[in-house]
Design a protein around this motif. Structure first.
Motif, PDB file in Angstrom:
ATOM      1  N   UNK A 437      25.470 110.234  16.635  1.00 15.07           N
ATOM      2  CA  UNK A 437      26.500 111.072  16.024  1.00 15.07           C
ATOM      3  C   UNK A 437      26.073 111.651  14.673  1.00 15.07           C
ATOM      4  N   UNK A 438      24.800 111.513  14.323  1.00 13.27           N
ATOM      5  CA  UNK A 438      24.343 111.930  12.999  1.00 13.27           C
ATOM      6  C   UNK A 438      24.337 113.446  12.852  1.00 13.27           C
ATOM      7  N   UNK A 439      24.897 113.911  11.725  1.00 11.21           N
ATOM      8  CA  UNK A 439      24.904 115.336  11.406  1.00 11.21           C
ATOM      9  C   UNK A 439      23.907 115.590  10.275  1.00 11.21           C
ATOM     10  N   UNK A 440      23.116 116.639  10.392  1.00 13.25           N
ATOM     11  CA  UNK A 440      22.077 116.886   9.369  1.00 13.25           C
ATOM     12  C   UNK A 440      22.679 117.217   7.996  1.00 13.25           C
ATOM     13  N   UNK A 441      22.087 116.642   6.937  1.00 18.76           N
ATOM     14  CA  UNK A 441      22.468 116.955   5.546  1.00 18.76           C
ATOM     15  C   UNK A 441      21.192 117.265   4.776  1.00 18.76           C
ATOM     16  N   UNK A 442      21.327 118.128   3.783  1.00 19.28           N
ATOM     17  CA  UNK A 442      20.150 118.535   3.012  1.00 19.28           C
ATOM     18  C   UNK A 442      19.881 117.626   1.830  1.00 19.28           C
ATOM     19  N   UNK A 443      20.948 117.038   1.267  1.00 24.17           N
ATOM     20  CA  UNK A 443      20.756 116.206   0.076  1.00 24.17           C
ATOM     21  C   UNK A 443      21.845 115.150   0.006  1.00 24.17           C
ATOM     22  N   UNK A 444      21.623 114.146  -0.861  1.00 24.95           N
ATOM     23  CA  UNK A 444      22.610 113.081  -1.031  1.00 24.95           C
ATOM     24  C   UNK A 444      23.759 113.559  -1.908  1.00 24.95           C
ATOM     25  N   UNK A 445      24.902 112.894  -1.748  1.00 24.05           N
ATOM     26  CA  UNK A 445      26.077 113.180  -2.573  1.00 24.05           C
ATOM     27  C   UNK A 445      26.907 111.912  -2.658  1.00 24.05           C
ATOM     28  N   UNK A 446      28.051 112.006  -3.341  1.00 24.13           N
ATOM     29  CA  UNK A 446      28.912 110.826  -3.470  1.00 24.13           C
ATOM     30  C   UNK A 446      29.416 110.349  -2.119  1.00 24.13           C
ATOM     31  N   UNK A 447      29.554 111.267  -1.177  1.00 22.79           N
ATOM     32  CA  UNK A 447      30.064 110.918   0.152  1.00 22.79           C
ATOM     33  C   UNK A 447      28.970 110.849   1.205  1.00 22.79           C
ATOM     34  N   UNK A 448      27.707 110.890   0.757  1.00 27.29           N
ATOM     35  CA  UNK A 448      26.588 110.793   1.690  1.00 27.29           C
ATOM     36  C   UNK A 448      25.452 110.049   0.996  1.00 27.29           C
ATOM     37  N   UNK A 449      25.433 108.730   1.232  1.00 27.02           N
ATOM     38  CA  UNK A 449      24.437 107.888   0.555  1.00 27.02           C
ATOM     39  C   UNK A 449      23.640 107.139   1.610  1.00 27.02           C
ATOM     40  N   UNK A 450      22.495 106.613   1.169  1.00 28.02           N
ATOM     41  CA  UNK A 450      21.654 105.855   2.095  1.00 28.02           C
ATOM     42  C   UNK A 450      22.282 104.488   2.374  1.00 28.02           C
ATOM     43  N   UNK A 451      21.746 103.784   3.340  1.00 28.48           N
ATOM     44  CA  UNK A 451      22.306 102.489   3.733  1.00 28.48           C
ATOM     45  C   UNK A 451      22.219 101.478   2.603  1.00 28.48           C
ATOM     46  N   UNK A 477      28.615 110.175  10.241  1.00 27.22           N
ATOM     47  CA  UNK A 477      27.253 109.674   9.993  1.00 27.22           C
ATOM     48  C   UNK A 477      26.362 110.893   9.806  1.00 27.22           C
ATOM     49  N   UNK A 478      25.487 110.848   8.801  1.00 28.34           N
ATOM     50  CA  UNK A 478      24.577 111.959   8.545  1.00 28.34           C
ATOM     51  C   UNK A 478      23.137 111.518   8.565  1.00 28.34           C
ATOM     52  N   UNK A 479      22.234 112.485   8.506  1.00 27.14           N
ATOM     53  CA  UNK A 479      20.800 112.177   8.456  1.00 27.14           C
ATOM     54  C   UNK A 479      20.097 113.253   7.633  1.00 27.14           C
ATOM     55  N   UNK A 480      19.164 112.802   6.806  1.00 23.10           N
ATOM     56  CA  UNK A 480      18.368 113.721   5.978  1.00 23.10           C
ATOM     57  C   UNK A 480      17.243 114.316   6.816  1.00 23.10           C
ATOM     58  N   UNK A 481      17.072 115.611   6.727  1.00 22.86           N
ATOM     59  CA  UNK A 481      16.017 116.258   7.497  1.00 22.86           C
ATOM     60  C   UNK A 481      14.627 115.971   6.965  1.00 22.86           C
ATOM     61  N   UNK A 482      14.552 115.626   5.683  1.00 21.10           N
ATOM     62  CA  UNK A 482      13.249 115.436   5.058  1.00 21.10           C
ATOM     63  C   UNK A 482      12.815 113.971   5.023  1.00 21.10           C
ATOM     64  N   UNK A 483      13.564 113.094   5.662  1.00 18.12           N
ATOM     65  CA  UNK A 483      13.226 111.673   5.692  1.00 18.12           C
ATOM     66  C   UNK A 483      13.176 111.236   7.156  1.00 18.12           C
ATOM     67  N   UNK A 484      12.293 110.285   7.468  1.00 18.32           N
ATOM     68  CA  UNK A 484      12.088 109.854   8.839  1.00 18.32           C
ATOM     69  C   UNK A 484      12.743 108.493   9.092  1.00 18.32           C
ATOM     70  N   UNK A 485      13.190 108.264  10.356  1.00 17.78           N
ATOM     71  CA  UNK A 485      13.628 106.948  10.784  1.00 17.78           C
ATOM     72  C   UNK A 485      14.941 106.498  10.170  1.00 17.78           C
ATOM     73  N   UNK A 486      15.103 105.161  10.040  1.00 15.99           N
ATOM     74  CA  UNK A 486      16.342 104.568   9.547  1.00 15.99           C
ATOM     75  C   UNK A 486      16.636 105.012   8.119  1.00 15.99           C
ATOM     76  N   UNK A 488      16.527 107.764   6.833  1.00 16.01           N
ATOM     77  CA  UNK A 488      17.184 109.064   6.725  1.00 16.01           C
ATOM     78  C   UNK A 488      18.689 108.995   6.961  1.00 16.01           C
ATOM     79  N   UNK A 489      19.214 107.871   7.449  1.00 12.88           N
ATOM     80  CA  UNK A 489      20.631 107.766   7.769  1.00 12.88           C
ATOM     81  C   UNK A 489      21.464 107.801   6.489  1.00 12.88           C
ATOM     82  N   UNK A 490      22.554 108.561   6.513  1.00 15.49           N
ATOM     83  CA  UNK A 490      23.490 108.655   5.395  1.00 15.49           C
ATOM     84  C   UNK A 490      24.902 108.365   5.907  1.00 15.49           C
ATOM     85  N   UNK A 491      25.692 107.636   5.085  1.00 19.66           N
ATOM     86  CA  UNK A 491      27.074 107.308   5.437  1.00 19.66           C
ATOM     87  C   UNK A 491      27.963 107.544   4.230  1.00 19.66           C
TER      88      UNK A 491
END
Length: 611
Positions: A437-451, A477-486, A488-491
Motif C-alpha cells: 500500500x506504499x505511496x511514493x513521497x519525495x521527502x520526509x515531513x512531520x507526517x511522513x517519517x522513517x520507521x 504508508x509511504x516510500x521514498x524513491x531515493x532510498x532502497x528496501x525497508x 525507504x518506508x515512511x509512516x
C-alpha cells in the motif's frame, strides 16, 4: 396411402425395425433394399430412424409405428440413439451377424412360417459388446461375417445362409453367463437400475471405457480392444467392468498396480525412467486421441493419478492440457529447476533425511514439491545474516529486532545447525508485503517519517509498526524513491499513536448476544437502545465506525427477567398462536417496556411456567 401387403408377418419382441424389414422382404421373396425402394422408402432411412420411412413401413406391414419404434435406432449427429441410450458406430455390428442358436431354434419350432423368416434378430445382438445370450446362457455364434456394405443389416439372407444346421450349433455353443459388462449394458438398455459409476457416462463411453481398462489389464499394449474376439473380448469386458464399476477409488488402485508392474518391467529390461505415456500405454494414448468430452471423467481420474504419481509440473501436459501446478519433484526435475547436478541434489536430499532409506531406482522416487522446494530454496537460494541485512537494507539492530519478534525467520539445516541462513524468497516477500500500500513521497515531513523516528516518537519497537503495516492497519504508508528496501518506508507517527492508544471495551456485540439468547441481532440493538441491556459505544480503530458492546452480566440479567414468546413456545413444544391465546386468556400480557422492539417478550415472573 399404402395398403398393407398380402404377405405380412408380426414384429417380434426386441426386434429392431431394420431386421423386421428384412424379414418382411424375405416373406415377399425379395431382398430388403430393393423391396424398400419398391415400397417408396429406403432401407437406410429405416436404419437411421427416419420417421417418414418408419411410417411407410408401418403402412405396408400393418404393424403400428409404436411397435416399430420400440427397438428402433435413430441417428443423432454422428451418434445413434437406441432405447434412450447414446451409441456410436463402434457400438453396433453391421458387417458381422451374431445370434443365439437356441433362440433361433425356438423361433423356427414355434412358427408356421418358413425358417428363413421365422428366425428374427434381437436388438441386443446388434451391440458389439454383447456376445452372450442372457436368456439361454450361451455364447452367441457368428453366422455371417465381413458382409459388403450393400448387405449390412439385411438380417434374413445372412441368417439363412449361415444356419444350415441349428441343432449342431446349439450343441457346440459355449455355455457361459453374460459377463458383468454385458449384464450391465443389457440392464441399462432395458432401463433397469444398475447403480454403477459408469451410469454417469454415455452408453458408448461406458462400454469402451470398461473394455479399454480390461484390455490393458489382460494384455497390456500387445493388442487393442477393437481387435479382441470371443473369449478374450469376454474376459476383457469382465475384468474391465470390475475395475471401473466402483469408480475413482478402484480405478486409481488399478493404475497404481499398473505403474508398479510397468516400472518393474522397464527396470528389468534396462530401460530409462518413463513418463505417463509409456507407463499407461494404450490407456493413455487412446484417451488422448478420443477428445470426446464424454470421456472427461475418465481422463480426470487418470490426470489425478498422474499428478499424484509422476513429477509433473509447468511445462508438461496431460492429454494435451498444460499442467499449471506441481505436487511432486523427482531428482531430474530438481536438477532442471535449480540448475544443479544430480550428485548435488542427491547430497542435499540425503543430508536432509529425504533419502535415508531408498529402494529401486533413485530417479523414480518422488518428493513432496512444497517441502522439497523450500529445502532447495533454503540451500540454493539463501544468504547469510550480513547479506540479508544488505538485501533488505536495515541496520544490525533493526535486523535483530525483526528476528527476535519472528517477523524474519532464520533457518538452520540439520547438517549445519550452528549457521544461520535467510531465504532470499522470504526476504523478498517480506519487502514486497511492506510495499503493498506504499505511496511514493519525495521527502520526509512531520507526517511522513522513517520507521526509526516513528518508533522513537511512540516509544514502541520497530516490530510493532512493521506488524501494523503487514496487517494493513495503518491508513497511510509511504516510500521514498531515493532510498532502497525497508529504509525507504515512511509512516505517519500520529496513525501509529492512535492504533496504540485506542482500547476496545470489554463485552460482546449484538450478533454474539443474539446467538446466545436466540434473538435476532436487530432486536438486541433496539433493546439496548431502550436501556434494557447496558451497552458501551466505542470507535473501531480499524474501520473508524461507531460500535457497541454489551455487558455480559447485564445480558444474563435480562435473560433471567425476560423470555420471548418464540423461545417459550419452542421450550414447551407448543404453537405460537396457541400459547399466545392461553396467556391472554389468563390475563398475562407482553411486557410494556418491550413493545415495538420486533419480538414479543414476557416477564418470566408473570408466566407460571416462564422458567
Amino acid at each position: 396411402m399404402f395398403s398393407p401387403l398380402a404377405l405380412r408377418l408380426p414384429i417380434m419382441p426386441d426386434e429392431p425395425p431394420v431386421y423386421f424389414l428384412s424379414r418382411l422382404a424375405a416373406r415377399n421373396f425379395m431382398k430388403a433394399r430393393p423391396f424398400a425402394m419398391d415400397m417408396g422408402f429406403t432401407f437406410n432411412g429405416v436404419e437411421r430412424g427416419d420417421q417418414t420411412a418408419i411410417d411407410t413401413l408401418a403402412a405396408v406391414s400393418g404393424v403400428s409405428v409404436a411397435d416399430l419404434n420400440a427397438c428402433g435406432s435413430r441417428t443423432v449427429g454422428d451418434r445413434i440413439m437406441l432405447k434412450g441410450q447414446l451409441l456410436d458406430l463402434n457400438s453396433v455390428r453391421r458387417a458381422r451377424v451374431q445370434a443365439c442358436p437356441e433362440c433361433l431354434r425356438h423361433d423356427v419350432a414355434s412358427s408356421d412360417l418358413p425358417s428363413s423368416v421365422a428366425m428374427y434378430g434381437r436388438v441386443q445382438w446388434m451391440l458389439n459388446s454383447v456376445e452372450t445370450c442372457e436368456k439361454h446362457g450361451i455364447a452367441l455364434v457368428t453366422i455371417a461375417d465381413k458382409l459388403p456394405e450393400c448387405e449390412c443389416q439385411d438380417w434374413s439372407p445372412a441368417a439363412a445362409s449361415g444356419l444350415d444346421d441349428i441343432s449342431a450349433l446349439v450343441k457346440t455353443a459355449v455355455a457361459r453367463r453374460p459377463s458383468r459388462l454385458e449384464g450391465y449394458l443389457l440392464d441399462r438398455l432395458n432401463e433397469k437400475p444398475a447403480e454403477s459409476w459408469l451410469d454417469g457416462l454415455p452408453f458408448y463411453a461406458a462400454e469402451q471405457t470398461a473394455r479399454l481398462f480390461g484390455t490393458m489389464a489382460l494384455f497390456r499394449d500387445s493388442t487393442t480392444p477393437f481387435s479382441l474376439y470371443d473369449s478374450n473380448k469376454y474376459s476383457a469386458g469382465e475384468i474391465g467392468f470390475d475395475i471401473v464399476n466402483g469408480g475413482p477409488s478402484d480405478i486409481l488402485s488399478f493404475l497404481t498396480d499398473l505403474k508398479r508392474d510397468q516400472l518393474q518391467s522397464r527396470h528389468a529390461a534396462g530401460k530409462k525412467t518413463a513418463g505417463p505415456a509409456p507407463i499407461y500405454g494404450r490407456l493413455y494414448s487412446r484417451l488422448t486421441l478420443m477428445d470426446d468430452p464424454a470421456y472427461n471423467p475418465v481422463r480426470d481420474i487418470l490426470t489425478e493419478h498422474i499428478m499424484s504419481h509422476f513429477p509433473m509440473g509447468p511445462g508438461d501436459d496431460i492429454f494435451g492440457t498444460p499442467v499449471t501446478s506441481r505436487r511432486f519433484h523427482s531428482i531430474l526435475t530438481l536438477q532442471k529447476k535449480y540448475d544443479k547436478g544430480d550428485r548435488t541434489v542427491i547430497k542435499i536430499l540425503t543430508d536432509e533425511g529425504l533419502l535415508k532409506e531408498h529402494a529401486g531406482n533413485l530417479r523414480d522416487m518422488l518428493f513432496d514439491a512444497p517441502t522439497t522446494e523450500r529445502l532447495m530454496d533454503h540451500m540454493v537460494k539463501s544468504v547469510s545474516l550480513a547479506e540479508a541485512q544488505k538485501r533488505i537494507n536495515v541496520t544490525a539492530n533493526v535486523m535483530n529486532t525483526l528476528r527476535k519478534d519472528k517477523i524474519i525467520s532464520r533457518q538452520c539445516t540439520e547438517s549445519d545447525a550452528t549457521r544461520d541462513r535467510y531465504s532470499i524468497v522470504e526476504l523478498d516477500d517480506f519487502v514486497r508485503r511492506l510495499f503493498v500500500d506504499a505511496q511514493p513521497v519525495d521527502s520526509d515531513s512531520a507526517n511522513a517519517v522513517c520507521l526509526m523516528d516513528a518508533s522513537a516518537r511512540n516509544r514502541c519497537t520497530i516490530s510493532v509498526i512493521v506488524k501494523f503495516i503487514l496487517d494493513r492497519k495503518l491508513p497511510w504508508v509511504g516510500s521514498r524513491n531515493d532510498v532502497r528496501g525497508v529504509a525507504s518506508i515512511r509512516v505517519n507517527p500520529g496513525d501509529v499513536s492512535q492504533l496504540l492508544a485506542r482500547q476496545v471495551p470489554i463485552g460482546v456485540h449484538a450478533f454474539e448476544a443474539g446467538t446466545y439468547l436466540k434473538i435476532a441481532p436487530p432486536v438486541i440493538r433496539r433493546i439496548a437502545d431502550r436501556g434494557l441491556i447496558k451497552g458501551t459505544c466505542y470507535v473501531d480503530p480499524l474501520s473508524g465506525r461507531k460500535k457497541m458492546v454489551l455487558s455480559t452480566d447485564d445480558i444474563e440479567r435480562f435473560n433471567a427477567e425476560y423470555v420471548t414468546l418464540f423461545n417459550l413456545a419452542r421450550a414447551m413444544r407448543r404453537q405460537l398462536s396457541q400459547l399466545r391465546a392461553e396467556l391472554t386468556a389468563q390475563g398475562i400480557l407482553p411486557a410494556k417496556e418491550t413493545i415495538g422492539v420486533g419480538a414479543t417478550f414476557y416477564r418470566r415472573s408473570d408466566v407460571p411456567f416462564g422458567n
